[in-house]
Write an enzyme that holds these catalytic residues in place. Structure first.
Site, PDB file in Angstrom:
ATOM      1  N   VAL A  32      44.900  43.451 103.439  1.00  0.00           N
ATOM      2  CA  VAL A  32      45.143  44.705 104.166  1.00  0.00           C
ATOM      3  C   VAL A  32      46.377  44.548 105.049  1.00  0.00           C
ATOM      4  CG1 VAL A  32      44.212  46.254 105.932  1.00  0.00           C
ATOM      5  CG2 VAL A  32      42.720  45.354 104.132  1.00  0.00           C
ATOM      6  N   GLU A 108      41.341  23.057 134.421  1.00  0.00           N
ATOM      7  CA  GLU A 108      41.491  23.387 133.010  1.00  0.00           C
ATOM      8  C   GLU A 108      42.078  22.181 132.302  1.00  0.00           C
ATOM      9  OE1 GLU A 108      44.162  26.618 132.257  1.00  0.00           O
ATOM     10  OE2 GLU A 108      45.768  25.725 133.416  1.00  0.00           O
ATOM     11  N   LYS A 110      44.513  19.605 130.326  1.00  0.00           N
ATOM     12  CA  LYS A 110      45.952  19.390 130.250  1.00  0.00           C
ATOM     13  C   LYS A 110      46.255  19.288 128.764  1.00  0.00           C
ATOM     14  CE  LYS A 110      49.661  16.729 132.274  1.00  0.00           C
ATOM     15  NZ  LYS A 110      50.378  16.120 131.165  1.00  0.00           N
ATOM     16  N   ASP A 112      48.380  18.744 125.404  1.00  0.00           N
ATOM     17  CA  ASP A 112      49.428  17.813 125.053  1.00  0.00           C
ATOM     18  C   ASP A 112      50.385  18.492 124.083  1.00  0.00           C
ATOM     19  OD1 ASP A 112      50.573  15.435 125.361  1.00  0.00           O
ATOM     20  OD2 ASP A 112      49.200  14.303 124.099  1.00  0.00           O
ATOM     21  N   GLU A 165      51.946  25.854 127.551  1.00  0.00           N
ATOM     22  CA  GLU A 165      52.201  24.708 126.686  1.00  0.00           C
ATOM     23  C   GLU A 165      52.184  25.192 125.237  1.00  0.00           C
ATOM     24  OE1 GLU A 165      52.823  22.116 128.482  1.00  0.00           O
ATOM     25  OE2 GLU A 165      52.555  20.345 127.214  1.00  0.00           O
ATOM     26  N   TYR A 217      49.523  28.485 131.159  1.00  0.00           N
ATOM     27  CA  TYR A 217      48.830  27.760 132.231  1.00  0.00           C
ATOM     28  C   TYR A 217      49.293  28.146 133.630  1.00  0.00           C
ATOM     29  CZ  TYR A 217      52.886  24.588 132.094  1.00  0.00           C
ATOM     30  OH  TYR A 217      54.150  24.080 132.099  1.00  0.00           O
ATOM     31  N   LYS A 304      44.001  12.153 134.473  1.00  0.00           N
ATOM     32  CA  LYS A 304      44.205  11.729 133.091  1.00  0.00           C
ATOM     33  C   LYS A 304      42.909  11.243 132.439  1.00  0.00           C
ATOM     34  CE  LYS A 304      48.087  11.401 131.825  1.00  0.00           C
ATOM     35  NZ  LYS A 304      49.364  11.926 131.567  1.00  0.00           N
ATOM     36  N   CYS A 398      68.996 -15.153 114.539  1.00  0.00           N
ATOM     37  CA  CYS A 398      68.979 -13.712 114.829  1.00  0.00           C
ATOM     38  C   CYS A 398      68.692 -12.940 113.542  1.00  0.00           C
ATOM     39  CB  CYS A 398      70.321 -13.276 115.424  1.00  0.00           C
ATOM     40  SG  CYS A 398      70.437 -11.487 115.606  1.00  0.00           S
ATOM     41  N   CYS A 401      72.246 -10.855 112.876  1.00  0.00           N
ATOM     42  CA  CYS A 401      73.540 -11.477 112.569  1.00  0.00           C
ATOM     43  C   CYS A 401      73.410 -12.937 112.146  1.00  0.00           C
ATOM     44  CB  CYS A 401      74.480 -11.346 113.768  1.00  0.00           C
ATOM     45  SG  CYS A 401      73.973 -12.390 115.148  1.00  0.00           S
ATOM     46  N   CYS A 414      69.789 -13.630 121.285  1.00  0.00           N
ATOM     47  CA  CYS A 414      70.922 -13.800 120.386  1.00  0.00           C
ATOM     48  C   CYS A 414      72.145 -13.937 121.283  1.00  0.00           C
ATOM     49  CB  CYS A 414      71.061 -12.586 119.472  1.00  0.00           C
ATOM     50  SG  CYS A 414      72.596 -12.599 118.557  1.00  0.00           S
ATOM     51  N   CYS A 419      77.133  -9.337 117.880  1.00  0.00           N
ATOM     52  CA  CYS A 419      75.982  -9.019 117.020  1.00  0.00           C
ATOM     53  C   CYS A 419      75.864  -7.492 116.960  1.00  0.00           C
ATOM     54  CB  CYS A 419      74.710  -9.625 117.602  1.00  0.00           C
ATOM     55  SG  CYS A 419      73.211  -9.066 116.787  1.00  0.00           S
TER      56      CYS A 419
HETATM   57  S1  IVH Z   1      50.383  23.142 135.529  1.00  0.00           S
HETATM   58  C1  IVH Z   1      52.590  23.656 139.034  1.00  0.00           C
HETATM   59  N1  IVH Z   1      48.540  23.179 133.680  1.00  0.00           N
HETATM   60  O1  IVH Z   1      51.866  19.134 132.029  1.00  0.00           O
HETATM   61  C2  IVH Z   1      51.999  22.932 137.963  1.00  0.00           C
HETATM   62  N2  IVH Z   1      50.508  21.940 133.264  1.00  0.00           N
HETATM   63  O2  IVH Z   1      52.712  17.134 134.036  1.00  0.00           O
HETATM   64  C3  IVH Z   1      52.772  22.867 136.714  1.00  0.00           C
HETATM   65  N3  IVH Z   1      50.597  20.888 131.060  1.00  0.00           N
HETATM   66  O3  IVH Z   1      55.126  20.256 132.431  1.00  0.00           O
HETATM   67  C4  IVH Z   1      52.007  22.491 135.546  1.00  0.00           C
HETATM   68  N4  IVH Z   1      48.651  21.591 130.359  1.00  0.00           N
HETATM   69  O4  IVH Z   1      53.899  21.096 130.402  1.00  0.00           O
HETATM   70  C5  IVH Z   1      49.743  22.717 134.031  1.00  0.00           C
HETATM   71  N5  IVH Z   1      46.848  23.299 132.117  1.00  0.00           N
HETATM   72  C6  IVH Z   1      48.041  22.866 132.466  1.00  0.00           C
HETATM   73  C7  IVH Z   1      48.827  22.069 131.610  1.00  0.00           C
HETATM   74  C8  IVH Z   1      50.066  21.624 132.056  1.00  0.00           C
HETATM   75  C9  IVH Z   1      49.730  20.885 130.053  1.00  0.00           C
HETATM   76  C10 IVH Z   1      51.895  20.170 131.083  1.00  0.00           C
HETATM   77  C11 IVH Z   1      53.052  21.040 131.486  1.00  0.00           C
HETATM   78  C12 IVH Z   1      53.751  20.336 132.626  1.00  0.00           C
HETATM   79  C13 IVH Z   1      53.142  18.979 132.591  1.00  0.00           C
HETATM   80  C14 IVH Z   1      53.024  18.474 134.017  1.00  0.00           C
END
Ligand code: IVH
Length: 649
Positions: A32, A108, A110, A112, A165, A217, A304, A398, A401, A414, A419
Site C-alpha cells: 500500500v 535513561e 546512554k 552507543d 544519538e 536525548y 557506565k 624488526c 625493516c 627498532c 625504518c
Molecule cells: S546527554 C548535557 N543523554 O553521550 C548532556 N547523552 O558522553 C549531554 N549519549 O555526546 C548529553 N545517550 O552523544 C545524553 N541519553 C543520553 C545519551 C547521551 C548517548 C552520548 C551523547 C554525548 C555523550 C556524552
C-alpha cells in the site's frame, strides 16, 4: 492526481512512516505504501515546481557531496562525567546536593552511537550537524534527511536545537558486516563506528540504506518554558520523534541504583547498544544554577555499565612498529561478539606481559572489553592448552625493516631511523589532532604518499604539489586540493602544536603547552636550569628535550621557518578593581547572559564559582534568585544586584 490529492498523499505516507519508524507500530503493508509513494513520485515528476519539502521523496538521498563543511552549533554540545561504581555515584550525588536541594533525577540509557544536533526553524529541519568538538561540527543535513525517524517538519515554529544519538540496531549491524565480509570489505568494529561512518558518507544513498535511527536525548537552544526536563522531552517526542526505551525518574541514591541494576540486567534485550545510564537533574532551574565545568554539565553524569568478558582463541601475535621504534605485540583473536561488538584484536602491551601471562599461539583466553578501548587479555585458560604448545619467542629483528632490535627490558626497539614504519607513524603523528591537526591527512593517505615516494619526512609535506597528487589513482581534484589546503593551513598554528608534533620523547601535549607559554619559540635556546624551574617539567623531560635540540637543531629551525608558529599573547594582568582576586557567585536571571557576565568578571581577575560558601566574597543576583541568595544572606556574604556591580566598576 490533483495538487490537493498530492498534499493528502504526503500526509498519509508520513503517517504510515511515523507509525513504522517512530512508533514501531506499522499500520499498513509495504505494498500500500509503495503504490501511493509511486503516485507521489509521478506527480512530482510532472510538477517539479510544486514538490513539498516534507515529501518522503525528499529523503531518498540522491545527493552526492564533495565533502562536508564545518558548521557551528547554536549552543555548545557537552560531554558527560563518567561514573564507574556506586562509590562514584554517591560522591557525585553529594556534590550535586550541595549545589541545589530538593531535586530529582531523570534516568535513561546512554546509547552507543554518534551524536547529532538538529536545528529546526519555522518548523523546518534546516541543519543537521555532527558533534565535532562540541562547538563546531560537520554539516550532514542531506544525510540526516534520509533517516526516517528524523521529522523533516515539526509543529514547533521557534528556532530549536534537538539533540540525540544516531544508532544502528544490533541486527542491522550484523547484516551490514555480513554483507561487507561477502564483498571482501573491512568490517565495522562496532555499531557506534558503523553509525558514525554511515552519517559521514558522501553518497547519501549509502546513509539511507543503513537503517539509522535517531533517538532524541536533549535540547540545545530552545525557548521551551517547562520547569522539568522530563516535560521538555515529552514535548519533543510529541513533535514526532522516537521515544527511547526505559526512561524513568528517581529520587536519591537507592532509586538510581535500582534503575541502574535493572538496566544492566536487561541491556542485552534492547535493539540498540547501551553503554551506561545517563542521570540528569530533572529541574531546569536547578540545572541552570549548577551550570557547567569546562567540559561537562554539573547536573548530569554517565553511570557506565560494567565491562564484558568472553572466551576466545589466540590466532596470531602481530608486531607493530611505532614512531619511536618501539615494537608492540598485538594479539589477533578468533572474532568474538561482545555486546554487539566484534572483537578481533586484543592488546598485549609488551613482550614482558606475554612472558608474565605465558600467552601462546592457539591458547584459549578470557578477554575483557570496557568502553572504547581495545580489549585486554585477562587470563589464559592453561588447563585447556593443547600438548606440545611452545612458549612465545621474542623477535630479534624488526618485522618491517629487518634491522636488529634492541631489547630494553619492557621495551623492544627498532634502532633504524629510516625504518618505514617509524617514518610513516611519525608523519601520521605530526598530522594528528593534538599536533598540527591536518584534516584529511589520515593514516591511509600518509602511507600511500610514502609508498609513492612523495614524502620521506614531514618537511616533504610542504613541497607537495597538486599535480603530484592528481597523478595518483583515486586522488580526485577536490580531495587533492583539500589535502594541499589542509597542509597549508597547518602553518601559523600555536607553537605548542609545533613542539608536540616533533614527537620528542617524554614531551607530550601538556609539556609542549608549558614550554610554549613560558618560553615561546625561545625554547630552542633554553638550558636545564630554566626548564626545571617550569611547573611540571622534570629531570627526564628536560634532558630529553635538550638532547633532541642538540641533535636536531637544524631540523627544528627549518621546520619553524616553514610553519611560522604563533607564540601566545601575554596574559594581561587585570587592572585594579573591586572584583580582582575575589570569589564571586552569580544567580538568577540578569539583563545579559550569565556566560557573558562570567567572562567579564574573569577578565577583571575574579574567580566565578558555582556555589555559595563562607569563602564567597560577593553574590551577584538577578530576578528569581533562589536558594543561593538565601544561603549568601545566612552566611553574611555581600549581595549585589547586577546594576550595583556595574556601578562599582
Ligand atoms: S546527554 C548535557 N543523554 O553521550 C548532556 N547523552 O558522553 C549531554 N549519549 O555526546 C548529553 N545517550 O552523544 C545524553 N541519553 C543520553 C545519551 C547521551 C548517548 C552520548 C551523547 C554525548 C555523550 C556524552
Amino acid at each position: 492526481m490533483t495538487h490537493v490529492q498530492y498534499l493528502e498523499a504526503i500526509k498519509t505516507l508520513n503517517t504510515y512512516a511515523h507509525h513504522y519508524y517512530v512508533l514501531d507500530d506499522p499500520i499498513t503493508t509495504d505494498e500500500v505504501y509503495d503504490t501511493l509513494y509511486h503516485e507521489v513520485v509521478d506527480y512530482e515528476e510532472s510538477n517539479p515546481a510544486k514538490i513539498q519539502s516534507n515529501s518522503p521523496t525528499q529523503r531518498v538521498g540522491d545527493v552526492i557531496s564533495e565533502g562536508f563543511i564545518k558548521a557551528p552549533h547554536l549552543s555548545r554540545m557537552w560531554s558527560l562525567e563518567d561514573l564507574f561504581n556506586s562509590d562514584n555515584l554517591q560522591k557525585w550525588l553529594t556534590k550535586v546536593a550541595k549545589l541545589s536541594d530538593h531535586i530529582s533525577f531523570y534516568c535513561e540509557p546512554k546509547f552507543d552511537g554518534a551524536s547529532l544536533n538538529l536545528i529546526y526553524n519555522d518548523g523546518n529541519l534546516i541543519q543537521a550537524i555532527t558533534r565535532g568538538d562540541g562547538v563546531v561540527g560537520e554539516d550532514i543535513t542531506q544525510n540526516a534527511k534520509t533517516i526516517r525517524s528524523i521529522p523533516l517538519k515539526i509543529s514547533h515554529l521557534d528556532r530549536i536545537e534537538i539533540r540525540g544519538e544516531v544508532v544502528i540496531f544490533k541486527k542491522d549491524f550484523e547484516k551490514i558486516n555480513l554483507e561487507r565480509a561477502k564483498q571482501g570489505e573491512s568490517l565495522f568494529a562496532n555499531p557506534r563506528n558503523a553509525a558514525a561512518g554511515s552519517l559521514r558518507q558522501l553518497d547519501s544513498r549509502i546513509t539511507s540504506s543503513r537503517n539509522l535511527v535517531f533517538l532524541p536525548y536533549g535540547l540545545g537552544e530552545n525557548i521551551l518554558d517547562f520547569p522539568l526536563l522530563s516535560e521538555k522531552m515529552v514535548f519533543i517526542y510529541n513533535l514526532g520523534f522516537r521515544r527511547p526505551p526505559l526512561r524513568s525518574l528517581a529520587k536519591g541514591f537507592d532509586e538510581i541504583e535500582d534503575t541502574y541494576k535493572q538496566m544492566v540486567k536487561d541491556r542485552d534485550t534492547y535493539e540498540m547498544m547501551l553503554d551506561g545510564m545517563v542521570i540528569k537533574v530533572n529541574e531546569v532551574e536547578a540545572q541552570e544554577e549548577m551550570g557547567y565545568t569546562v567540559k561537562n554539565p554539573r547536573w548530569s553524569s554517565a553511570y557506565k555499565f560494567p565491562a564484558v568478558e568472553k572466551i576466545t582463541t589466540i590466532k596470531d601475535i602481530l608486531l607493530q612498529v611505532g614512531r619511536s621504534g618501539a615494537v608492540t605485540p598485538v594479539a589477533l583473536v578468533e572474532p568474538t561478539a561482545i555486546e554487539g561488538v566484534v572483537v578481533e584484536r586484543a592488546s598485549l602491551h609488551n613482550f614482558d606481559e606475554i612472558d608474565r601471562k605465558d600467552i601462546r599461539l592457539g591458547d584459549k583466553v578470557i578477554i575483557l572489553r570496557s568502553g572504547d578501548v581495545i580489549p585486554k587479555i585477562i587470563k589464559v585458560l592453561v588447563h585447556e592448552r593443547k600438548e606440545g604448545s611452545l612458549a612465545y619467542v621474542r623477535p630479534t629483528l624488526c618485522p618491517v625493516c629487518s634491522s636488529e632490535l634492541l631489547d630494553e627490558g619492557a621495551l623492544t626497539k627498532c634502532q633504524n631511523l629510516e625504518c618505514s614504519s617509524r617514518v610513516v607513524n611519525s608523519i601520521i603523528y605530526f598530522a594528528s589532532k593534538p599536533c598540527l591537526n591536518i584534516d584529511g591527512l589520515g593514516d591511509k593517505i600518509v602511507e600511500r604518499l610514502y609508498e609513492e615516494k612523495l614524502i620521506k619526512s614531514v618537511i616533504d609535506l610542504y613541497d607537495l604539489k597538486l599535480e603530484q597528487l592528481l597523478e595518483l589513482e583515486g586522488f580526485k581534484q577536490k580531495k587533492s586540493e583539500n589535502i594541499i589546503k589542509a597542509i597549508d593551513a597547518s602553518k601559523g598554528k600555536e607553537c605548542w602544536r609545533f613542539i608536540n608534533a616533533m614527537g620528542i620523547e617524554h614531551i607530550g601535549e601538556v609539556a609542549s603547552k608549558t614550554l610554549c607559554s613560558n618560553l615561546g619559540l625561545n625554547f630552542i635556546h633554553t638550558n636545564k636550569e630554566e626548564l626545571l624551574a617550569l611547573d611540571g617539567i622534570g629531570e627526564e623531560m628536560a634532558e630529553s628535550l635538550l638532547e633532541f635540540i642538540r641533535v636536531n637543531e637544524e631540523y627544528i629551525q627549518r621546520l619553524q621557518s616553514i610553519l611560522k608558529p604563533q607564540t601566545p599573547a601575554q596574559k594581561i594582568e587585570a587592572i585594579e578593581n573591586p572584583f580582582k582576586g575575589k570569589i564571586v557567585v552569580l544567580t538568577g536571571s540578569m539583563t545579559r547572559s550569565r556566560g557573558k557576565i562570567k567572562t567579564m568578571l574573569e577578565d577583571l581577575g575574579a574567580k566565578v564559582s558555582g556555589s555559595v560558601s563562607k569563602k564567597t566574597d560577593y553574590l551577584i543576583y538577578g530576578e528569581d534568585a533562589g536558594s543561593k541568595y538565601d544561603k549568601a544572606v545566612d552566611l553574611g556574604v555581600k549581595v549585589l544586584t547586577e546594576s550595583t556591580m556595574l556601578a562599582m566598576l
